[in-house]
Design a protein around this motif. Structure first.
Motif, PDB file in Angstrom:
ATOM      1  N   PRO A 173      31.442  37.416  36.476  1.00  0.00           N
ATOM      2  CA  PRO A 173      32.632  38.274  36.439  1.00  0.00           C
ATOM      3  C   PRO A 173      33.187  38.512  37.836  1.00  0.00           C
ATOM      4  O   PRO A 173      32.486  38.352  38.848  1.00  0.00           O
ATOM      5  N   GLY A 174      34.450  38.927  37.918  1.00  0.00           N
ATOM      6  CA  GLY A 174      35.073  39.211  39.200  1.00  0.00           C
ATOM      7  C   GLY A 174      34.335  40.291  39.964  1.00  0.00           C
ATOM      8  O   GLY A 174      33.825  41.256  39.385  1.00  0.00           O
ATOM      9  N   GLY A 175      34.240  40.113  41.291  1.00  0.00           N
ATOM     10  CA  GLY A 175      33.626  41.107  42.145  1.00  0.00           C
ATOM     11  C   GLY A 175      32.116  41.174  42.104  1.00  0.00           C
ATOM     12  O   GLY A 175      31.524  42.092  42.659  1.00  0.00           O
ATOM     13  N   THR A 176      31.483  40.208  41.448  1.00  0.00           N
ATOM     14  CA  THR A 176      30.025  40.259  41.284  1.00  0.00           C
ATOM     15  C   THR A 176      29.372  38.941  41.690  1.00  0.00           C
ATOM     16  O   THR A 176      30.033  37.965  42.014  1.00  0.00           O
ATOM     17  N   LEU A 223      26.727  43.663  42.453  1.00  0.00           N
ATOM     18  CA  LEU A 223      28.058  43.880  43.027  1.00  0.00           C
ATOM     19  C   LEU A 223      28.137  43.145  44.354  1.00  0.00           C
ATOM     20  O   LEU A 223      27.252  43.281  45.201  1.00  0.00           O
ATOM     21  N   SER A 271      29.766  42.385  48.025  1.00  0.00           N
ATOM     22  CA  SER A 271      30.524  43.027  49.110  1.00  0.00           C
ATOM     23  C   SER A 271      30.337  42.192  50.366  1.00  0.00           C
ATOM     24  O   SER A 271      29.484  41.302  50.420  1.00  0.00           O
ATOM     25  N   SER A 286      31.286  35.423  43.009  1.00  0.00           N
ATOM     26  CA  SER A 286      32.722  35.241  42.813  1.00  0.00           C
ATOM     27  C   SER A 286      33.451  35.600  44.103  1.00  0.00           C
ATOM     28  O   SER A 286      33.272  36.704  44.636  1.00  0.00           O
ATOM     29  N   ARG A 304      23.290  46.526  40.250  1.00  0.00           N
ATOM     30  CA  ARG A 304      24.017  47.581  39.562  1.00  0.00           C
ATOM     31  C   ARG A 304      23.170  48.128  38.417  1.00  0.00           C
ATOM     32  O   ARG A 304      22.379  47.401  37.809  1.00  0.00           O
ATOM     33  N   ARG A 356      37.984  40.650  43.329  1.00  0.00           N
ATOM     34  CA  ARG A 356      38.122  42.000  42.784  1.00  0.00           C
ATOM     35  C   ARG A 356      37.458  42.096  41.415  1.00  0.00           C
ATOM     36  O   ARG A 356      37.302  41.094  40.707  1.00  0.00           O
ATOM     37  N   LEU A 357      37.090  43.316  41.044  1.00  0.00           N
ATOM     38  CA  LEU A 357      36.417  43.517  39.758  1.00  0.00           C
ATOM     39  C   LEU A 357      37.303  43.130  38.576  1.00  0.00           C
ATOM     40  O   LEU A 357      36.797  42.780  37.507  1.00  0.00           O
ATOM     41  N   ASP A 358      38.634  43.204  38.768  1.00  0.00           N
ATOM     42  CA  ASP A 358      39.529  42.842  37.674  1.00  0.00           C
ATOM     43  C   ASP A 358      39.959  41.377  37.724  1.00  0.00           C
ATOM     44  O   ASP A 358      40.811  40.945  36.942  1.00  0.00           O
ATOM     45  N   ASP A 359      39.378  40.598  38.640  1.00  0.00           N
ATOM     46  CA  ASP A 359      39.661  39.162  38.674  1.00  0.00           C
ATOM     47  C   ASP A 359      38.969  38.475  37.496  1.00  0.00           C
ATOM     48  O   ASP A 359      37.956  38.974  36.981  1.00  0.00           O
TER      49      ASP A 359
END
Length: 206
Positions: free
Chosen positions: A68-71, A191, A193, A86, A185, A49-52
């Motif tokens: 970073p999280g989610g990337t 990002l 997915s 990640s 991005r 997740r992006l906030d991980d």
């Protein structure tokens, strides 16, 4: 004598039917128990997740990347092309990463499962515990590698890059091929997915 023979035959038939039913029930119970055991150690990789929290990834040549999280990241240097992502293990068992490949055709899910022979083996196994966040990494060092040329052309474009990751459980089974996408991005970076997952050692759910 005929009645006795018929009675014996009938008893044998009843016993055979009962035995068959018992064996079938036992086999069903054994399969259920096996599936329950496998499910308890089955990993499932997803983008984090992006906030991980950020993960720090090191390569064998001391090249380091913060992810970073989610990337994910794609970096090109004179020495190599470095890729990272990640990941989060949403399954119930430890995930062991085995290999990876670049999908250059971007089939949008139209093609079947990639061949195992196409995968690059990781120089080390990467373990991701259940419910935890860690990373995938890959590097291409050969100047003539076709994937290197492909990735160099992608740098600075808006096209996504597809990465297939081969992983399994801690016992070496339940292997899965997960297709991830790294989409550029506007703010920089990529990002992460996921598009599809294929079972290797068991039937696909589709």
């Amino acid at each position: 004598m005929t009645i006795s023979s018929l009675a014996t035959a009938g008893g044998t038939l009843v016993l055979a039917v009962a035995t068959f039913a018992s064996v079938r029930s036992a086999n069903r119970s054994a399969r259920l128990a096996e599936e329950t055991l496998l499910a308890s150690v089955r990993p499932l990789l997803m983008p984090s997740r992006l906030d991980d929290p950020m993960v720090k990834v090191g390569f064998q040549d001391e090249h380091w990347v913060d992810v970073p999280g989610g990337t994910g990241t794609i970096e090109v240097t004179e020495d190599a092309v470095y890729l990272t992502m990640s990941l989060r293990n949403a399954g119930s068992g430890i995930a062991v990463l085995h290999g990876w490949r670049i999908e250059r055709s971007d089939p949008r899910g139209e093609h079947g499962r990639p061949s195992l022979e196409e995968f690059r083996r990781l120089t080390r196994d990467i373990y991701i515990p259940s419910g935890d966040v860690y990373f995938w990494q890959g590097a291409i060092r050969e100047p003539e590698d076709i994937d290197r040329a492909f990735l160099v052309e992608r740098i600075g474009s808006t096209e996504r890059t597809l990465v297939d990751v081969l992983y399994g459980d801690q016992h070496g089974g339940q292997r899965v091929i997960a297709r991830f996408a790294l989409t550029p991005r506007e703010a920089g970076g990529y990002l992460a997915s996921i598009g599809r997952q294929w079972n290797v050692d068991r039937p696909d759910p589709r």
